[in-house]
Design a protein around this motif. Structure first.
Motif, mmCIF file in Angstrom:
data_model
loop_
_atom_site.group_PDB
_atom_site.id
_atom_site.type_symbol
_atom_site.label_atom_id
_atom_site.label_comp_id
_atom_site.label_asym_id
_atom_site.label_seq_id
_atom_site.Cartn_x
_atom_site.Cartn_y
_atom_site.Cartn_z
ATOM 1 N N ARG A 204 3.567 0.786 3.058
ATOM 2 C CA ARG A 204 3.117 0.015 4.213
ATOM 3 C C ARG A 204 3.239 -1.473 3.914
ATOM 4 O O ARG A 204 2.957 -1.918 2.794
ATOM 5 C CB ARG A 204 1.667 0.337 4.537
ATOM 6 N N LEU B 278 -3.590 12.543 4.635
ATOM 7 C CA LEU B 278 -3.640 11.629 3.496
ATOM 8 C C LEU B 278 -4.199 12.332 2.276
ATOM 9 O O LEU B 278 -5.267 12.941 2.319
ATOM 10 C CB LEU B 278 -4.489 10.406 3.842
ATOM 11 N N TYR C 15 0.872 -1.176 0.000
ATOM 12 C CA TYR C 15 0.000 0.000 0.000
ATOM 13 C C TYR C 15 0.899 1.212 0.000
ATOM 14 O O TYR C 15 1.861 1.269 0.783
ATOM 15 C CB TYR C 15 -0.887 -0.058 1.245
ATOM 16 N N TYR D 58 4.748 7.960 15.797
ATOM 17 C CA TYR D 58 5.875 8.256 14.931
ATOM 18 C C TYR D 58 6.632 9.443 15.515
ATOM 19 O O TYR D 58 6.080 10.239 16.273
ATOM 20 C CB TYR D 58 5.412 8.633 13.515
ATOM 21 N N ARG E 35 -2.616 0.809 -4.505
ATOM 22 C CA ARG E 35 -2.161 -0.547 -4.204
ATOM 23 C C ARG E 35 -1.410 -1.084 -5.417
ATOM 24 O O ARG E 35 -1.658 -0.638 -6.541
ATOM 25 C CB ARG E 35 -3.351 -1.425 -3.826
ATOM 26 N N PHE F 125 8.228 6.151 5.586
ATOM 27 C CA PHE F 125 8.109 7.388 4.823
ATOM 28 C C PHE F 125 9.379 7.702 4.046
ATOM 29 O O PHE F 125 10.495 7.359 4.460
ATOM 30 C CB PHE F 125 7.831 8.565 5.768
ATOM 31 N N GLN G 285 -4.210 5.512 7.631
ATOM 32 C CA GLN G 285 -3.797 6.114 8.888
ATOM 33 C C GLN G 285 -4.066 7.614 8.855
ATOM 34 O O GLN G 285 -3.671 8.304 7.910
ATOM 35 C CB GLN G 285 -2.311 5.845 9.140
ATOM 36 N N TYR H 16 1.150 11.736 1.488
ATOM 37 C CA TYR H 16 0.664 12.646 2.504
ATOM 38 C C TYR H 16 1.126 14.061 2.198
ATOM 39 O O TYR H 16 2.217 14.292 1.663
ATOM 40 C CB TYR H 16 1.177 12.237 3.896
ATOM 41 N N GLY I 41 -0.482 -4.209 6.617
ATOM 42 C CA GLY I 41 -1.333 -3.589 7.628
ATOM 43 C C GLY I 41 -0.600 -3.002 8.803
ATOM 44 O O GLY I 41 -1.215 -2.673 9.812
ATOM 45 N N ASN I 42 0.676 -2.860 8.666
ATOM 46 C CA ASN I 42 1.478 -2.392 9.784
ATOM 47 C C ASN I 42 1.914 -0.945 9.572
ATOM 48 O O ASN I 42 1.248 -0.181 8.923
ATOM 49 C CB ASN I 42 2.694 -3.303 9.939
ATOM 50 N N MET I 43 3.036 -0.585 10.113
ATOM 51 C CA MET I 43 3.455 0.806 10.116
ATOM 52 C C MET I 43 3.847 1.287 8.721
ATOM 53 O O MET I 43 4.131 0.501 7.823
ATOM 54 C CB MET I 43 4.626 1.012 11.069
ATOM 55 N N LEU I 44 3.848 2.625 8.586
ATOM 56 C CA LEU I 44 4.269 3.256 7.358
ATOM 57 C C LEU I 44 5.761 3.569 7.402
ATOM 58 O O LEU I 44 6.284 3.966 8.436
ATOM 59 C CB LEU I 44 3.492 4.561 7.152
ATOM 60 N N PHE J 95 8.655 5.513 12.347
ATOM 61 C CA PHE J 95 7.811 4.665 13.181
ATOM 62 C C PHE J 95 8.444 4.396 14.535
ATOM 63 O O PHE J 95 9.642 4.140 14.640
ATOM 64 C CB PHE J 95 7.569 3.338 12.448
ATOM 65 N N TYR K 147 -0.781 4.310 16.200
ATOM 66 C CA TYR K 147 0.646 4.346 15.866
ATOM 67 C C TYR K 147 1.276 5.617 16.449
ATOM 68 O O TYR K 147 0.663 6.674 16.452
ATOM 69 C CB TYR K 147 0.858 4.381 14.352
#
Lengths: 111, 115
Positions: A93, A46, A32, B35, A51, A101, B104, A36, A96-99, B45, B33
């Protein structure tokens, strides 16, 4: 290890022009890819996301182009406006976890 | 409010002190989350909660950092023995279920300055 690389670091565009920001990633498990927009003193908001099963997504003046084989994706802002002046971050991502950047692009749109 | 809120918006402390940063996620969001964003950089993160439990704390830089979410809603990030290098904007984000998109949504952040 920087997993998402973003360029350019800064960008100046005339009003009405096209702003293009590029990102490259390394981890093929990313599923994903959001973009931002962040204004000074605010949290990231966002803008648009894609995807990896889609090569392009358009929402209004904002378009993401995605190249899975090259592990690259880009944001195009059409008809750029002074109000678009902000810092833009690409992200990725995993499951389904952290982003993760990119380093950000500071965009200035001149009137 | 409809969005993620964080308090305080600014926190100035002295080296060696203890600080707590609070995050109120969007109502109903199960994932939360934290950050950290240093000046001129992208957010990095720290920790991720699913419900009350920390599902992934691999981003916490050392054992001076700790976070809790005791009732599955509000979360507190705690930093002990603060150092000047801890100065940054601490961002909180929340998201709903993956079926709902999993996007998010970020709060405005807490700017921490350690003197």
């Amino acid at each position: 290890q920087q997993q998402v690389k973003q360029s350019p670091q800064s960008l100046i565009v005339q009003k009405g022009g096209i702003s293009i920001i590029n990102c490259a990633y390394e981890n093929t498990a990313f599923d994903y890819f959001p973009w931002y927009q962040q204004f000074p003193g605010k949290g990231p908001a966002l803008l648009i996301a894609i995807r990896p099963d889609v090569s392009e997504k358009k929402e209004g003046r904002f378009t993401i182009s995605f190249n899975k084989s090259a592990k690259q994706f880009s944001l195009h802002i059409m008809d750029s406006q002074p109000g678009d002046s902000a810092t833009y971050f690409c992200a990725a991502r995993q499951a389904g976890n952290m982003l993760t950047f990119g380093g950000g692009t500071r965009l200035m749109v001149k009137p | 409010g409809a969005g993620v809120s964080q308090t305080p918006s600014n926190k100035v402390t002295e080296k060696g002190k203890y600080v707590e940063l609070r995050c109120d996620p969007i109502s109903g969001h199960t994932a939360l989350y934290w950050y950290r964003q240093s000046l001129g950089q992208g957010p990095e993160f720290l920790i991720y909660f699913q419900g009350t439990g920390a599902a992934d704390d691999s981003g916490l830089p050392n054992d001076r950092f700790f976070a809790v979410r005791p009732e599955g809603s509000v979360s507190t990030l705690k930093i002990q023995r603060t150092e000047r290098g801890d100065s940054a904007v601490y961002l909180c984000a929340s998201s709903g279920t993956p079926l709902a998109g999993g996007e998010q949504f970020f709060g405005p952040g807490t700017r921490l300055t350690v003197l």
